[in-house]
Design a protein around this motif. Structure first.
Motif, PDB file in Angstrom:
ATOM      1  N   ASN A 166      -5.128   7.780  -0.961  1.00 15.35           N
ATOM      2  CA  ASN A 166      -4.790   6.570  -0.207  1.00 15.35           C
ATOM      3  C   ASN A 166      -5.017   6.783   1.284  1.00 15.35           C
ATOM      4  OD1 ASN A 166      -4.013   5.131  -2.465  1.00 15.35           O
ATOM      5  ND2 ASN A 166      -1.832   5.558  -2.198  1.00 15.35           N
ATOM      6  N   GLY A 169      -3.277   2.060   6.995  1.00 14.40           N
ATOM      7  CA  GLY A 169      -3.149   1.057   5.954  1.00 14.40           C
ATOM      8  C   GLY A 169      -2.635  -0.256   6.488  1.00 14.40           C
ATOM      9  N   HIS A 218      -2.668  11.079  -5.335  1.00 12.17           N
ATOM     10  CA  HIS A 218      -2.768   9.643  -5.104  1.00 12.17           C
ATOM     11  C   HIS A 218      -2.532   9.355  -3.615  1.00 12.17           C
ATOM     12  CE1 HIS A 218      -1.314   5.378  -6.508  1.00 12.17           C
ATOM     13  NE2 HIS A 218      -2.263   5.312  -5.616  1.00 12.17           N
ATOM     14  N   LEU A 235       0.846  -1.195   0.000  1.00 14.93           N
ATOM     15  CA  LEU A 235       0.000   0.000   0.000  1.00 14.93           C
ATOM     16  C   LEU A 235       0.882   1.246   0.000  1.00 14.93           C
ATOM     17  CD1 LEU A 235      -2.683  -0.901   2.705  1.00 14.93           C
ATOM     18  CD2 LEU A 235      -3.005  -0.867   0.241  1.00 14.93           C
ATOM     19  N   CYS A 267      -7.759   4.593   3.459  1.00 18.14           N
ATOM     20  CA  CYS A 267      -7.295   3.731   4.552  1.00 18.14           C
ATOM     21  C   CYS A 267      -7.819   4.204   5.905  1.00 18.14           C
ATOM     22  CB  CYS A 267      -5.770   3.631   4.547  1.00 18.14           C
ATOM     23  SG  CYS A 267      -5.198   2.550   3.216  1.00 18.14           S
TER      24      CYS A 267
END
Length: 95
Positions: A77, A47, A73, A35, A81
């Motif tokens: 993320n 994550g 990005h 991840l 998460c």
């Protein structure tokens, strides 16, 4: 090129951001990060929790520059998460 914060960066949609560290979730049995990237260690920890593996760990990577696509990005993320780990509901810091 335009001078920003004492450093030159191209103008336009691909404007580079000043970077420090990106964080990733890795596992000893995987050949690459599972991840990431994440902008903060706290997001990467979320994550790691989402993976539910005792062997998963957070690693940091220094980068010279961070383009806009990678930045967004990493933001996405972190949001995903945190949501899956329940961190947004628990008041965990996003920074």
């Amino acid at each position: 090129m335009k001078l920003q914060n004492g450093a030159s960066a191209p103008t336009g949609s691909a404007c580079l951001k000043k970077a420090t560290e990106l964080f990733y979730v890795t596992h000893p049995k995987a050949t690459r990060a599972l991840l990431g990237p994440f902008l903060s260690q706290a997001d990467a920890e979320c994550g790691r929790v989402v993976l539910r593996s005792a062997d998963a760990m957070v690693t940091a990577c220094l980068v010279d520059s961070l383009d806009e696509l990678t930045y967004w990005h990493a933001v996405n993320n972190g949001q995903v998460c945190r949501a899956f780990a329940g961190a947004d509901r628990e008041g965990v810091s996003h920074e």
